[in-house]
Scaffold this active site. Structure first.
Site, mmCIF file in Angstrom:
data_model
loop_
_atom_site.group_PDB
_atom_site.id
_atom_site.type_symbol
_atom_site.label_atom_id
_atom_site.label_comp_id
_atom_site.label_asym_id
_atom_site.label_seq_id
_atom_site.Cartn_x
_atom_site.Cartn_y
_atom_site.Cartn_z
ATOM 1 N N ASP A 196 0.815 -1.226 0.000
ATOM 2 C CA ASP A 196 0.000 0.000 0.000
ATOM 3 C C ASP A 196 0.850 1.279 0.000
ATOM 4 O O ASP A 196 1.525 1.586 0.987
ATOM 5 C CB ASP A 196 -0.922 0.036 1.212
ATOM 6 C CG ASP A 196 -1.814 -1.205 1.317
ATOM 7 O OD1 ASP A 196 -1.418 -2.269 0.803
ATOM 8 O OD2 ASP A 196 -2.892 -1.102 1.921
ATOM 9 N N GLU A 202 -4.462 2.375 -2.866
ATOM 10 C CA GLU A 202 -5.687 2.973 -2.307
ATOM 11 C C GLU A 202 -5.434 4.123 -1.331
ATOM 12 O O GLU A 202 -6.370 4.834 -0.980
ATOM 13 C CB GLU A 202 -6.549 1.898 -1.636
ATOM 14 C CG GLU A 202 -5.961 1.375 -0.347
ATOM 15 C CD GLU A 202 -7.015 0.856 0.617
ATOM 16 O OE1 GLU A 202 -8.192 0.795 0.248
ATOM 17 O OE2 GLU A 202 -6.645 0.522 1.740
ATOM 18 N N ASN A 203 -4.185 4.283 -0.873
ATOM 19 C CA ASN A 203 -3.867 5.385 0.040
ATOM 20 C C ASN A 203 -2.840 6.338 -0.565
ATOM 21 O O ASN A 203 -2.175 7.092 0.151
ATOM 22 C CB ASN A 203 -3.310 4.849 1.369
ATOM 23 C CG ASN A 203 -4.277 3.938 2.085
ATOM 24 O OD1 ASN A 203 -4.025 2.759 2.258
ATOM 25 N ND2 ASN A 203 -5.403 4.478 2.493
ATOM 26 N N ASN A 255 -10.774 -0.813 0.650
ATOM 27 C CA ASN A 255 -11.847 -0.038 1.275
ATOM 28 C C ASN A 255 -11.713 1.479 1.145
ATOM 29 O O ASN A 255 -12.677 2.204 1.321
ATOM 30 C CB ASN A 255 -11.964 -0.421 2.752
ATOM 31 C CG ASN A 255 -10.663 -0.262 3.491
ATOM 32 O OD1 ASN A 255 -9.617 -0.759 3.046
ATOM 33 N ND2 ASN A 255 -10.677 0.421 4.605
ATOM 34 N N HIS A 256 -10.501 1.972 0.832
ATOM 35 C CA HIS A 256 -10.331 3.429 0.678
ATOM 36 C C HIS A 256 -10.467 3.896 -0.772
ATOM 37 O O HIS A 256 -10.187 5.052 -1.072
ATOM 38 C CB HIS A 256 -8.966 3.866 1.233
ATOM 39 C CG HIS A 256 -8.909 3.831 2.727
ATOM 40 N ND1 HIS A 256 -9.637 4.692 3.516
ATOM 41 C CD2 HIS A 256 -8.234 3.025 3.581
ATOM 42 C CE1 HIS A 256 -9.402 4.421 4.790
ATOM 43 N NE2 HIS A 256 -8.563 3.398 4.857
ATOM 44 N N HIS A 292 -7.374 -7.824 -0.076
ATOM 45 C CA HIS A 292 -7.304 -6.665 0.818
ATOM 46 C C HIS A 292 -8.200 -6.965 2.021
ATOM 47 O O HIS A 292 -9.420 -6.847 1.945
ATOM 48 C CB HIS A 292 -7.795 -5.433 0.049
ATOM 49 C CG HIS A 292 -7.433 -4.156 0.694
ATOM 50 N ND1 HIS A 292 -6.183 -3.601 0.591
ATOM 51 C CD2 HIS A 292 -8.145 -3.312 1.465
ATOM 52 C CE1 HIS A 292 -6.144 -2.463 1.260
ATOM 53 N NE2 HIS A 292 -7.324 -2.267 1.809
ATOM 54 N N HIS A 331 -3.668 -4.194 3.178
ATOM 55 C CA HIS A 331 -4.591 -3.479 4.069
ATOM 56 C C HIS A 331 -4.045 -3.230 5.469
ATOM 57 O O HIS A 331 -4.257 -2.170 6.019
ATOM 58 C CB HIS A 331 -5.956 -4.180 4.181
ATOM 59 C CG HIS A 331 -6.912 -3.499 5.115
ATOM 60 N ND1 HIS A 331 -7.410 -2.226 4.866
ATOM 61 C CD2 HIS A 331 -7.453 -3.875 6.303
ATOM 62 C CE1 HIS A 331 -8.226 -1.876 5.862
ATOM 63 N NE2 HIS A 331 -8.262 -2.852 6.741
ATOM 64 N N HIS A 349 -0.985 -2.877 6.424
ATOM 65 C CA HIS A 349 0.213 -2.013 6.335
ATOM 66 C C HIS A 349 1.404 -2.543 7.135
ATOM 67 O O HIS A 349 2.391 -1.841 7.311
ATOM 68 C CB HIS A 349 -0.086 -0.561 6.776
ATOM 69 C CG HIS A 349 -0.984 0.172 5.830
ATOM 70 N ND1 HIS A 349 -1.058 1.547 5.786
ATOM 71 C CD2 HIS A 349 -1.842 -0.274 4.887
ATOM 72 C CE1 HIS A 349 -1.929 1.915 4.861
ATOM 73 N NE2 HIS A 349 -2.419 0.826 4.309
#
Ligand code: FE2
Length: 260
Positions: free
Chosen positions: A8, A39-40, A67-68, A150, A175, A177
């Site tokens: 991520d 996603e981040n 999810n982000h 994820h 997810h 991290h």
């Protein structure tokens, strides 16, 4: 075939450390393809057109999410037309975007499938059943298939690894991290790791300024999260795959810390 998969990417620190090191990593591991969870990547939340293009220009061929994915609203305007950004395939019917893709690498094709867990996460379609359906479709084109799961729960991730053992080349988790040290080749030839970790701020709580997170846990007043500054890290894996069988030959973890 060797595939580099980046954990991520969190905000500017994640993007900057890649700018400085990705070319060298690519050469050092002699990789044919680079994919990443993005996603981040935009300010620690979601992804924008500009940030996605910055990552593609660095040589990343495809971005998975989780999810982000919707945190930056503008993604809804371009995800349908951008096959290089995936959202989890097991999102409910009618969700924009797509959950899998085929990438051409020279003469070969690589299928990538993005899934999201349902344990301690929002309710979506069962990722195990969706994995079976999607893999059936991808198998018509290639036997080299990579799965980004994820998910939050280690049990759900490990179960998915064994569920897909022998059916895909690699199942890797994202997810949390935090990179796990359980990389292995499962009995039927699928490379597996519970979480590949994060490419982002090293001295942080999952990429966020540690003092803000401590404040969050020691106060009843909400705190606005900000991406941490300081040194950064690259967490990733390199998976080597036998192109004729689609089975994994090797999985290796990368955990590189910058001094910036
Ligand atoms: Fe996530």
């Amino acid at each position: 075939m060797k595939i580099l998969i980046l954990g991520d990417i969190v905000g500017r620190p994640g993007r900057n450390i890649l700018k400085e090191n990705l070319e060298e990593l690519k050469k050092a591991y002699d990789v044919d393809l680079i994919i990443a969870n993005g996603e981040n990547a935009a300010g620690g939340n979601g992804i924008t057109r500009k940030v996605a293009d910055e990552l593609f220009e660095m040589g990343i061929s495809l971005l998975t999410t989780g999810n982000h994915v919707w945190d930056q609203k503008e993604i809804l305007q371009f995800i349908d037309e951008e096959p290089r950004i995936l959202r989890p395939a097991n999102y409910l019917e009618g969700t924009p975007g797509r959950g899998s893709a085929i990438i051409e690498v020279g003469e070969k094709k690589v299928g990538v499938l993005n899934l999201q867990g349902i344990t301690f996460m929002p309710c979506n379609r069962n990722p195990f059943f969706v994995a079976e359906e999607e893999i059936k479709k991808l198998k018509r084109e290639t036997n080299i298939i990579i799965v980004d799961f994820h998910a939050e729960a280690t049990s759900e991730k490990i179960a998915m690894g064994y569920f897909l053992d022998g059916k895909v080349s690699c199942v890797f988790g994202t997810h949390t991290h935090v990179q796990t040290a359980d990389e292995k080749i499962l009995p039927q030839g699928t490379a597996y790791i519970t979480d590949i970790g994060m490419t982002g701020p090293y001295e942080s709580v999952l990429g966020i300024d540690k003092d803000l997170i401590i404040k969050r846990f020691t106060s009843s007043v909400p705190v606005r999260f900000e991406v941490a500054k300081g040194p950064a890290q690259i967490n990733a894996i390199v998976v080597e795959i036998d192109e004729s069988t689609g089975k994994a030959l090797k999985i290796e973890r990368i955990n590189k810390i910058s001094s910036q």
